[in-house]
Design a protein around this motif. Structure first.
Motif, PDB file in Angstrom:
ATOM      1  N   SER A  98       0.871  -1.164   0.000  1.00  0.00           N
ATOM      2  CA  SER A  98       0.000   0.000   0.000  1.00  0.00           C
ATOM      3  C   SER A  98       0.907   1.212   0.000  1.00  0.00           C
ATOM      4  O   SER A  98       1.584   1.491   1.006  1.00  0.00           O
ATOM      5  CB  SER A  98      -0.916   0.015   1.233  1.00  0.00           C
ATOM      6  OG  SER A  98      -1.546   1.288   1.346  1.00  0.00           O
ATOM      7  N   ASN A 100      -0.073   4.244  -0.161  1.00  0.00           N
ATOM      8  CA  ASN A 100      -0.711   5.248   0.699  1.00  0.00           C
ATOM      9  C   ASN A 100      -0.217   5.158   2.136  1.00  0.00           C
ATOM     10  O   ASN A 100       0.146   6.159   2.755  1.00  0.00           O
ATOM     11  CB  ASN A 100      -2.227   5.073   0.697  1.00  0.00           C
ATOM     12  CG  ASN A 100      -2.875   5.466  -0.610  1.00  0.00           C
ATOM     13  OD1 ASN A 100      -2.254   6.110  -1.452  1.00  0.00           O
ATOM     14  ND2 ASN A 100      -4.121   5.082  -0.799  1.00  0.00           N
ATOM     15  N   THR A 101      -0.226   3.946   2.680  1.00  0.00           N
ATOM     16  CA  THR A 101       0.108   3.761   4.098  1.00  0.00           C
ATOM     17  C   THR A 101       1.535   3.298   4.302  1.00  0.00           C
ATOM     18  O   THR A 101       1.981   3.164   5.441  1.00  0.00           O
ATOM     19  CB  THR A 101      -0.840   2.735   4.737  1.00  0.00           C
ATOM     20  OG1 THR A 101      -0.618   1.446   4.140  1.00  0.00           O
ATOM     21  CG2 THR A 101      -2.295   3.140   4.545  1.00  0.00           C
ATOM     22  N   ASP A 118       4.749  -2.408   8.684  1.00  0.00           N
ATOM     23  CA  ASP A 118       4.816  -0.954   8.598  1.00  0.00           C
ATOM     24  C   ASP A 118       6.263  -0.570   8.296  1.00  0.00           C
ATOM     25  O   ASP A 118       7.161  -0.812   9.109  1.00  0.00           O
ATOM     26  CB  ASP A 118       4.354  -0.329   9.917  1.00  0.00           C
ATOM     27  CG  ASP A 118       4.238   1.184   9.846  1.00  0.00           C
ATOM     28  OD1 ASP A 118       5.209   1.838   9.406  1.00  0.00           O
ATOM     29  OD2 ASP A 118       3.187   1.721  10.235  1.00  0.00           O
ATOM     30  N   ASP A 146      -8.438   2.082   0.058  1.00  0.00           N
ATOM     31  CA  ASP A 146      -7.641   1.566   1.177  1.00  0.00           C
ATOM     32  C   ASP A 146      -8.080   0.162   1.569  1.00  0.00           C
ATOM     33  O   ASP A 146      -8.330  -0.135   2.742  1.00  0.00           O
ATOM     34  CB  ASP A 146      -7.718   2.515   2.383  1.00  0.00           C
ATOM     35  CG  ASP A 146      -6.878   3.765   2.181  1.00  0.00           C
ATOM     36  OD1 ASP A 146      -5.716   3.637   1.763  1.00  0.00           O
ATOM     37  OD2 ASP A 146      -7.393   4.875   2.433  1.00  0.00           O
ATOM     38  N   ASP A 162      -8.766  -4.205   5.664  1.00  0.00           N
ATOM     39  CA  ASP A 162      -8.732  -2.748   5.776  1.00  0.00           C
ATOM     40  C   ASP A 162      -7.272  -2.296   5.837  1.00  0.00           C
ATOM     41  O   ASP A 162      -6.535  -2.674   6.754  1.00  0.00           O
ATOM     42  CB  ASP A 162      -9.474  -2.315   7.048  1.00  0.00           C
ATOM     43  CG  ASP A 162      -9.643  -0.810   7.148  1.00  0.00           C
ATOM     44  OD1 ASP A 162      -8.696  -0.059   6.831  1.00  0.00           O
ATOM     45  OD2 ASP A 162     -10.728  -0.353   7.573  1.00  0.00           O
ATOM     46  N   LYS A 164      -6.060   0.594   6.447  1.00  0.00           N
ATOM     47  CA  LYS A 164      -5.791   1.592   7.486  1.00  0.00           C
ATOM     48  C   LYS A 164      -5.637   0.955   8.866  1.00  0.00           C
ATOM     49  O   LYS A 164      -4.811   1.378   9.678  1.00  0.00           O
ATOM     50  CB  LYS A 164      -6.904   2.638   7.520  1.00  0.00           C
ATOM     51  CG  LYS A 164      -6.918   3.561   6.310  1.00  0.00           C
ATOM     52  CD  LYS A 164      -7.992   4.625   6.450  1.00  0.00           C
ATOM     53  CE  LYS A 164      -7.956   5.603   5.284  1.00  0.00           C
ATOM     54  NZ  LYS A 164      -9.013   6.655   5.399  1.00  0.00           N
ATOM     55  N   THR A 165      -6.437  -0.070   9.137  1.00  0.00           N
ATOM     56  CA  THR A 165      -6.404  -0.714  10.456  1.00  0.00           C
ATOM     57  C   THR A 165      -5.714  -2.073  10.442  1.00  0.00           C
ATOM     58  O   THR A 165      -5.412  -2.629  11.491  1.00  0.00           O
ATOM     59  CB  THR A 165      -7.836  -0.910  10.980  1.00  0.00           C
ATOM     60  OG1 THR A 165      -8.540  -1.814  10.115  1.00  0.00           O
ATOM     61  CG2 THR A 165      -8.586   0.415  11.026  1.00  0.00           C
ATOM     62  N   ASN A 166      -5.491  -2.619   9.239  1.00  0.00           N
ATOM     63  CA  ASN A 166      -4.926  -3.961   9.063  1.00  0.00           C
ATOM     64  C   ASN A 166      -5.768  -5.036   9.748  1.00  0.00           C
ATOM     65  O   ASN A 166      -5.249  -5.985  10.341  1.00  0.00           O
ATOM     66  CB  ASN A 166      -3.473  -4.017   9.563  1.00  0.00           C
ATOM     67  CG  ASN A 166      -2.545  -3.221   8.668  1.00  0.00           C
ATOM     68  OD1 ASN A 166      -2.754  -3.132   7.467  1.00  0.00           O
ATOM     69  ND2 ASN A 166      -1.525  -2.617   9.262  1.00  0.00           N
TER      70      ASN A 166
END
Length: 350
Positions: A98, A100-101, A118, A146, A162, A164-166
């Motif tokens: 991703s 984005n993240t 991350d 996302d 998700d 954003k939250t994984n």
């Protein structure tokens, strides 16, 4: 055959016959296999991804059975390994990112989890599906929503995560037998998936998981698929028939079947330069195909088992991971031929 594509093919051949050097011909002749570099020892590399934000290539490595898997950070120019991320609870195989993240997603078909890494903090989150027997294979990311999708061969469907939250959100099941590869059309929120067990392409509504239609892959053991947004075409890699089938993404009509090397597996597309790249695992080659004429314009001998292809879409640089030879299935299967460039990554440049 579709007359529009026939016309394009004729034009390309006509220009060549008249000695007109177009962009496609120039870039084809200029493309070179610049180098191949080893990655670790017994790393069992699988898939590369290019990160446009930091300019590095990341490669998943499952390691040997029972050993700690790793994700390797590779210098995009030299192909030198500059760092590695140990993933002790997993054996990274499929890999996606991703942007984005700035999170890597690695699948592990052995343990049945997806690991989110991350890149800023190194934190790892191990994600499980809602039921057993849904081991993930390949990762695709829908950046506009996302969302992360992971294909499940045995589960016959797709994980939805998700980004954003994984967190695991849901499972799109009953899509077909042996869902191996998939591709997300973000604009239309449609997912194209290969049902290898049925030799079909499945068209899935990204919002609901509903199967919108199915059509023949026009090849045997379709394993991976790529969607060409501009031409609304699908490029399907078929291992058993050793070809790429180009399909109309709306109707499923066969536009052309393109012979490749043995075991066509990885497929990627550079629309800016008009090139399709095919990794032929058992043929030990990479094909370059012109996306207008739909002809193979160059073949690179790798000396190992090319598996998957990543592209830096800004420069056109192409990265191919190469696996080690393994014994074929069957009681009388021959010993594998050694692969001198195994557990490596190759760079193809214009």
């Amino acid at each position: 055959m579709n007359t529009k594509h026939t016309s394009r093919k004729f034009t390309a051949f006509a220009l060549a016959a008249m000695g007109v050097a177009g962009l496609s011909a120039n870039t084809a002749s200029a493309q070179q296999l610049v180098k191949t570099e080893k990655i670790g020892i017994n790393s069992n590399v699988y898939q590369p991804v290019y990160n446009p934000k930091d300019g590095f290539v990341y490669v998943s490595g499952a390691g040997e059975q029972g050993s700690t898997g790793k994700v390797y950070k590779i210098d995009a120019k030299t192909l030198r390994t500059v760092d590695s991320i140990a993933v002790p609870e997993s054996a990274p195989m499929g890999l996606g990112i991703s942007v984005n993240t700035q999170t890597l997603y690695a699948t592990n078909s052995r343990s049945g989890i997806v690991t989110a890494i991350d890149l800023a903090t190194g934190k790892q989150t191990h994600i499980k599906a809602d039921a057993e027997g849904r081991a993930p294979r390949e990762i695709r990311v829908d950046e506009s929503r996302d969302l992360v999708y992971a294909s499940s061969v045995r589960g016959g469907g797709l994980w939805v995560i998700d980004a954003k939250t994984n967190k695991f959100l849901k499972f799109y099941g009953d899509l077909g037998r042996a869902i191996t590869g998939h591709y997300v059309d973000e604009k239309n929120n449609i997912i194209y998936a290969t049902a290898m067990g049925e030799n079909e392409v499945v068209v899935v509504d990204g919002a609901t998981g509903k199967v919108l239609k199915k059509f023949a892959a026009h090849g045997e053991r379709p394993t991976n698929v790529h969607h060409d947004a501009k031409g609304n075409r699908l490029f399907v890699a078929n291992q058993a028939t050793e070809n790429i089938t180009v399909l109309d993404a709306e109707t499923g009509e066969l536009i052309k079947a393109i012979p490749t090397g043995k075991g066509a597996l990885g497929v990627n597309h550079d629309p800016k330069r008009g090139k399709i790249y095919i990794a032929n695992r058992h043929g030990r080659t990479v094909n370059v195909i012109d996306d207008k004429s739909l002809e193979v314009i160059k073949t690179f001998e790798i000396g190992a088992l090319p598996n998957t292809v990543a592209i830096n879409h800004k420069t056109g640089d192409v990265y191919v991971t190469n696996k080690q030879a393994v014994r074929e299935r069957g009681e009388n299967a021959p010993e594998p031929v050694p692969a001198p460039n195994a557990d490596s990554i190759s760079l193809i440049k214009l």
